[in-house]
Design an enzyme around this catalytic site. Structure first.
Site, short mmCIF file in Angstrom:
data_model
loop_
_atom_site.label_atom_id
_atom_site.label_comp_id
_atom_site.label_asym_id
_atom_site.label_seq_id
_atom_site.Cartn_x
_atom_site.Cartn_y
_atom_site.Cartn_z
N PHE A 1 0.85 -1.18 0.00
CA PHE A 1 0.00 0.00 0.00
C PHE A 1 0.89 1.24 0.00
CE2 PHE A 1 -4.64 0.67 1.18
CZ PHE A 1 -5.09 -0.31 0.34
N GLN B 1 -8.26 14.63 3.23
CA GLN B 1 -7.55 13.79 2.28
C GLN B 1 -8.32 13.63 0.98
OE1 GLN B 1 -6.82 9.26 2.82
NE2 GLN B 1 -4.81 10.21 2.96
N HIS C 1 -8.42 11.34 -2.26
CA HIS C 1 -7.91 10.07 -2.76
C HIS C 1 -7.51 10.26 -4.22
CE1 HIS C 1 -7.52 5.85 -3.76
NE2 HIS C 1 -7.64 5.55 -2.48
N LEU D 1 -14.85 5.39 -5.48
CA LEU D 1 -13.46 5.04 -5.16
C LEU D 1 -12.95 3.86 -5.98
CD1 LEU D 1 -11.00 5.23 -3.17
CD2 LEU D 1 -12.24 3.63 -1.71
N GLU E 1 -6.69 1.96 -3.51
CA GLU E 1 -5.23 2.03 -3.58
C GLU E 1 -4.65 0.63 -3.84
OE1 GLU E 1 -3.61 4.88 -0.98
OE2 GLU E 1 -2.02 3.54 -0.31
N ARG F 1 -0.82 9.33 -0.25
CA ARG F 1 -1.97 9.80 -1.05
C ARG F 1 -1.92 11.28 -1.38
NH1 ARG F 1 -6.79 6.34 1.88
NH2 ARG F 1 -6.20 4.38 0.89
N HIS G 1 -11.85 12.16 0.22
CA HIS G 1 -11.95 10.76 0.62
C HIS G 1 -12.01 10.57 2.13
CE1 HIS G 1 -11.47 6.46 0.46
NE2 HIS G 1 -10.34 6.48 1.12
N ARG H 1 -3.41 10.65 6.17
CA ARG H 1 -3.57 9.25 6.60
C ARG H 1 -3.00 8.30 5.56
NH1 ARG H 1 -6.97 5.19 5.38
NH2 ARG H 1 -8.51 6.40 4.22
#
Lengths: 560, 324
Positions: free
Chosen positions: A113, A226, A228, A238, A241, A272, A340, A375
C-alpha cells in the site's frame, strides 16, 4: 425517556467495536444508528487493514511509516500504541469470523500500500471493509444490547461540561425521544459530503461530530482533508489504492508514467497527498486528458492480466463497468482525485476521551491524532477497531462510577423546537438546495491546493449559505420516513463542520500533508508543528492550538 | 459518457399507510443521459420536484445494500441500474418498493422479517470447546478453503433476493435466499464446529421449501447465486442426515428412479417421498391421475440409451455435483 449506561451513536466498525467493549465490561449498552449497521460506510472500505505481521516487518517500521505519512503531525505516543495493537486486532477479527484473503501457506495474505515500506496490508479481495463489518456485526449479534435502528441524532445534551444523554428520533415513526446515558460514544464516521466530489456515501454527514461541536467539544485538525488519488470521474466512486498495490500504474495523456517526477523511488505507491497533487498538477499543466467531466489521467491495470484483476479486484471491475462503462482488464480507467477522508474530528486522547466529561469518540469522527496531516491507506480500518475498543472501555469505566445523568423533560423541547420551526414554515428554501451550494463552494474553494484569497472567498460564500439556512423549509409533513427532515438536519450539521475546515485552513500558514498552501509552500515546524483546536463561539469557530506529542522520531523532510 | 440525453418517464409508487387509502403512481419526465442510474434520477426528483419522496440510499456504489427496490417489476439496486436499457426494454421506468416486506412509506419497506431470518440462522462462528482459537495467531485457511465460500462473502444484505423469492411469499417462515446463503457460508467455514447441527436445524420447513426457480440468483446484484448454494446445502444435508425430509426423500427418490430406468416411476416416487402412510393420504389424487394416465400404475421399462444416463451420473458423482 429511555435510559442506558452507555449510548454509542453510529454503528460502523468503530461504533460496533466500542459497543462490544462496553458490553463485555458489563454495561447496559444502546447503539443508535441512522442506517442499519450493515449499511454503514465502513463496508465501502476496499483495500485493507495494516498490521506488521510479516516476518520482514515490525511495529517500529509501521510506526515510522505512519509518523512520516502524517507529515509529523500525528501524536507519536498514540501512533506507537496504535501500531502495537494492529496485529492482535487483526487476529481478533479473524477469530470473530472475518473471511480474509489467504496466502498459499494459509496465513493472512498481504499486499503493498502507499507510504508503506513493506507489504503490510491484510485484505479480503477488494472489499475488506465489508468483510470486517460482517465479521464484527455477526459477533456483536451474540451479545445483549439495544439497537435503535434508523434513529437520527438531533442533539447531545450537555450541562456543566458533562454529557447527560442524547435526543434522537425514529425515522420509521417520526417519534422523538430522550435517551439518558452516563457515557456517549460518538462514532458517526466522516463528513465527506460537505464536498460534492467525494468517495463518501450520502450518509457521511458528520452528525455526531456536529452535535459534539454544538455542545462545546473541541474539534481537532479540521483543515486536513484527504483527497484520494483515484476516483471515477463522474461519480467520484473510489478505486482502491489496492489497484496500485497490485501493480497498477498511472499515465498522463502523453503516455508518461508521470509519478517518476514526483516520487522517483516508490512511484504510484507514494503517500496519497503526494499522488493526488501529482495528478492535479499534470492536469492543471495540460498533460492530462480532458472530457465532459473535467480533466483526468489513466489508471492502467491491463498489464496485470485478467486472472489477477478479476480475482483480487473483483469489485473494482464491477464499479468500472457499471459506473464508468470501462472494462479495466482491457482498458485504462479514467480517474481524478476526490475528497476521501477527514483527518480531523472530535479531539480525543488515545483512550477515546473527548474534552467533555462522559463524551467519547472513535473512528473517522474522532481525531486522536494518529493520521496527523495525512492518513496512510490501510490505517483507517485499523483505527476504527483499535480506538473503537479503547473508547468502549473508557466509556464503560466512566459509566461505572459516574452519577446518574440529569436529563430534563425540557431538553426534548429545546432539541425539537428548531426542527418544528422548519416544518411549520409556510415558505422557504429546500435544504438540498443549500447542501448542493455548500458542496460547490467546498469543491471550488477548499480543494487540493489552497491560498488565502481563495479560502476567504469560500468562507464568505459558505457563511452566506449558513445565514439562509435559518430560513429553510421542510415541505414533507409526514412523520414516517421523512427524508426531507433528515436532509435538513444533515445539512445544518455539515454547514457548521465546513466552516471549521475553512477557518482552520485559513489560519494554518504552511503546507503539511494534505494541507497545501500555494502562498505558504513549505512545512514550518517551528511555528506549526501543533494541532488546531476549534470550539464553537458566538460568531463561528474560535481556534486554539496544542502541541504534538513526539517520542522518538524527529521531523525530517518527507521524500518518497 | 456525456452527450445525448433521452426523455425518461418514471412512474413512482407513492403510499403513506398512515394517510393514504391506497397507493398511487406519480409520473415524472426528465431529460437524462442514458447511463444515468435510477438512484441519481430519484435524487433529482427529490431535489428538484418533490422532496417528500421517501427512499433508502447511501453509498451509491452497490456496496451498502440500501436502495433495493423493484425497477420495472425486477428487484434491483437503484444505484447500479442504468435508465437507458430499462427505457429500451419497457419504454418507461416503474419504481415500486420491494416485495415480501410491508411498505412503510413510498419505496421504503419494513425489513424486520428479513433481519429476523438472518439472525435466526445463527450467523456467527460456533466453536468446539475442545478446539479453542489459536492464541495470538490466525487460524490457517488455505486459498482452496476460502474458495469454498464461493461468492457468499460478497453479500451486502440488500434483500433483493428476499423480495424476488416466491417461497418467501408462500411461506413467511421460509428463511429466504440470503439467510440460506449465509447459512452456507457458515457451514463451509473450517473454523465452525456446528456444520452438522446447522444442517439438521434447517431441514424441517427450511431448506426444502425452496422452489429452485433461481429468481434469487437472477435478482442478486453481487452474483452470490443463492439458489446454487441452497442446492449445495440440500446435498450436504442429505449426506449428513440421509433423506429424512419430504423434500430430500423426493430428491433422492427422483435420482434413483432415473438412474434405475431412465424414467420416473411415479408410484414408487410417491412412496419413497411420503412413505406408505403418506401415500394413503394421497390416494385420492393418485386415483384421479391414474384415470387420466393409467401408465403410472405399471413399472416403467428401461429406456434405450440407459448407459448414457449412467455415464452422466458417473460424471456428476466424480465432479462433486457442480455440472448440471
Amino acid at each position: 425517556m429511555r435510559r442506558h449506561d452507555v449510548v454509542v451513536v453510529g454503528a460502523g466498525l468503530a461504533g460496533q467495536r466500542a459497543a462490544l467493549a462496553a458490553i463485555e465490561a458489563g454495561r447496559d449498552v444502546a447503539v443508535v444508528s441512522k442506517i442499519h449497521p450493515l449499511r454503514s460506510h465502513s463496508g465501502a472500505a476496499q483495500g485493507g487493514i495494516n498490521a506488521s505481521l510479516g516476518a520482514d516487518d515490525s511495529v517500529d517500521k509501521h510506526t515510522y511509516d505512519t509518523v512520516k505519512g502524517s507529515d509529523y503531525l500525528g501524536d507519536q505516543d498514540a501512533i506507537e500504541f496504535f501500531c502495537k495493537e494492529a496485529g492482535p486486532t487483526v487476529i481478533e477479527m479473524e477469530h470473530f469470523g472475518t473471511i480474509f484473503s489467504r496466502a498459499p501457506d494459509g496465513s493472512l495474505a498481504r499486499r503493498a500500500f502507499g507510504g508503506a515500506g513493506f507489504p503490510r496490508t491484510i485484505y479480503a479481495a477488494d472489499r475488506t471493509g465489508l468483510a470486517l463489518l460482517q465479521g464484527l456485526w455477526e459477533r456483536l449479534g451474540t451479545a445483549r444490547f439495544t439497537l435503535y435502528d434508523e434513529w437520527d441524532l438531533t442533539h447531545l445534551v450537555v450541562r456543566d461540561e458533562r454529557v447527560h444523554g442524547i435526543v434522537a428520533f425514529d425515522r420509521k415513526t417520526g417519534e422523538f425521544d430522550e435517551i439518558a446515558a452516563k457515557s456517549v460514544v460518538i462514532a458517526t464516521g466522516p463528513f465527506g459530503r460537505v464536498y460534492g466530489r467525494t468517495t463518501n456515501a450520502h450518509s457521511c454527514t458528520g452528525d455526531g461530530v456536529a452535535a459534539a461541536y454544538e455542545a462545546g467539544a473541541f474539534l481537532k485538525d479540521m483543515e486536513f482533508v484527504q483527497f484520494h488519488p483515484t476516483a471515477l470521474l463522474e461519480s467520484g466512486i473510489l478505486i482502491t489504492e489496492g489497484a496500485r498495490g497490485e501493480g497498477g500504474i498511472l499515465r498522463n495523456a502523453r503516455g508518461e508514467r508521470f509519478m517518476s517526477r514526483y516520487a522517483p523511488n516508490v512511484l504510484e505507491l507514494a503517500s496519497r497527498d503526494v499522488v493526488s497533487r501529482a495528478i492535479y498538477t499534470e492536469v492543471a499543466e495540460g498533460r492530462g486528458f480532458s472530457g465532459p467531466y473535467g480533466g483526468y489521467v489513466h489508471l492502467e491495470l491491463m498489464h496485470l492480466g485478467k486472472e489477477k484483476v478479476e480475482s483480487r479486484l473483483q469489485e473494482i471491475v464491477d464499479y468500472s463497468r457499471i459506473f464508468a462503462g470501462i472494462d479495466p482488464v482491457t482498458q485504462p480507467i479514467p480517474i481524478f482525485p476526490a475528497q476521501h477522508y477527514m483527518m480531523g474530528g472530535i479531539s480525543t486522547n488515545l483512550r477515546g476521551e473527548a474534552t467533555l466529561r462522559g463524551l467519547f469518540a472513535a473512528g473517522e469522527a474522532a481525531c486522536v491524532s494518529i493520521h496527523g496531516a495525512n492518513r496512510l491507506g490501510g490505517n483507517s480500518l485499523l483505527e476504527t477497531l483499535v480506538f473503537g475498543k479503547q473508547a468502549g472501555i473508557a466509556a464503560a469505566a466512566y459509566a461505572e462510577t459516574a452519577p446518574a445523568p440529569a436529563m430534563k423533560e425540557s431538553d426534548l423541547d429545546t432539541a425539537v423546537a428548531p426542527l418544528r420551526a422548519w416544518s411549520d414554515r409556510k415558505d422557504g428554501e429546500d435544504p438540498t438546495v443549500l447542501r448542493t451550494e455548500m458542496q460547490q463552494v467546498m469543491d471550488r474553494y477548499v480543494g487540493i491546493y489552497r491560498d488565502e484569497a481563495t479560502l476567504l472567498e469560500g468562507l464568505k460564500h459558505l457563511r452566506a449559505i449558513k445565514s439562509r439556512f435559518s430560513q429553510i423549509r421542510v415541505v414533507d409533513q409526514s412523520k414516517v420516513y421523512n427524508v426531507n427532515l433528515t436532509d435538513a438536519l444533515e445539512t445544518g450539521h455539515m454547514l457548521d463542520l465546513a466552516e471549521t475546515i475553512i477557518v482552520g485552513a485559513v489560519a494554518r500558514h504552511e503546507s503539511r500533508g494534505a494541507h497545501s498552501r500555494t502562498d505558504y509552500p513549505k512545512r514550518d515546524d517551528a511555528q506549526w508543528m501543533r494541532h488546531t483546536l476549534a470550539r464553537k463561539g458566538p460568531d463561528g469557530p474560535t481556534l486554539s492550538y496544542s502541541p504534538v506529542a513526539y517520542t522518538r522520531w524527529d521531523p525530517k523532510e518527507r521524500v518518497y | 459518457m456525456a452527450g445525448t440525453t433521452v426523455s425518461a418517464t418514471f412512474e413512482v409508487y407513492r403510499f403513506d399507510p398512515k394517510k393514504d387509502a391506497s397507493p398511487r403512481y406519480q409520473r415524472h419526465t426528465l431529460e437524462l443521459a442514458p447511463h444515468t442510474t435510477v438512484l441519481t434520477a430519484l435524487l433529482r426528483i427529490r431535489g428538484e420536484i418533490d422532496p417528500s419522496l421517501a427512499l433508502r440510499y447511501s453509498c451509491r456504489s452497490s456496496i451498502c445494500g440500501s436502495c433495493a427496490m423493484q425497477v420495472n417489476s425486477k428487484s434491483r439496486l437503484a444505484c447500479e441500474t442504468q435508465i437507458g436499457p430499462e427505457l429500451e426494454r419497457h419504454g418507461r421506468i416503474v419504481l415500486e418498493p420491494m416485495r415480501n416486506q410491508a411498505v412503510l412509506r413510498d419505496l421504503v419497506v419494513d425489513q424486520a422479517p428479513f433481519w429476523h431470518h438472518y439472525a435466526k440462522i445463527e450467523p456467527h462462528l460456533i466453536l468446539d470447546p475442545r478446539r479453542p482459537m489459536p492464541a495470538g495467531k490466525e487460524n490457517p485457511m488455505s486459498p482452496e478453503e476460502v474458495e469454498r465460500f464461493k461468492e457468499t462473502p460478497r453479500c451486502i444484505a440488500c434483500a433483493a433476493c428476499f423480495s424476488a423469492c416466491p417461497a418467501v411469499e408462500a411461506d413467511p417462515g421460509f428463511p429466504g435466499p440470503m439467510a440460506l446463503a449465509k447459512l452456507y457460508r457458515y457451514v463451509v467455514d473450517p473454523r465452525d464446529a456446528a456444520h452438522q447441527d446447522r444442517l439438521l436445524a434447517i431441514q424441517p420447513g427450511g431448506l426444502w421449501t425452496c422452489l429452485r426457480c433461481h429468481l434469487c440468483t437472477e435478482a442478486c446484484p453481487k452474483d452470490i447465486r443463492p439458489s446454487e448454494r441452497i442446492r449445495d446445502l440440500k446435498e450436504m444435508a442429505i449426506r449428513v442426515q440421509g433423506a429424512t425430509e419430504l423434500g430430500s426423500r423426493h430428491a433422492v427418490g427422483f435420482k434413483a428412479n432415473l438412474r434405475d430406468r431412465g424414467l420416473l416411476n411415479e408410484m414408487k416416487l410417491v412412496r419413497q417421498t411420503s412413505g406408505l402412510f403418506g401415500m394413503l393420504g394421497q390416494l385420492g389424487q393418485g386415483i384421479r391421475v391414474a384415470r387420466k394416465k393409467p401408465e403410472i400404475l405399471s413399472r416403467p421399462r428401461r429406456i434405450e440409451g440407459l448407459d448414457e444416463v449412467e455415464r452422466i451420473y458417473a460424471a456428476l458423482d466424480t465432479d462433486g455435483g457442480d455440472a448440471k
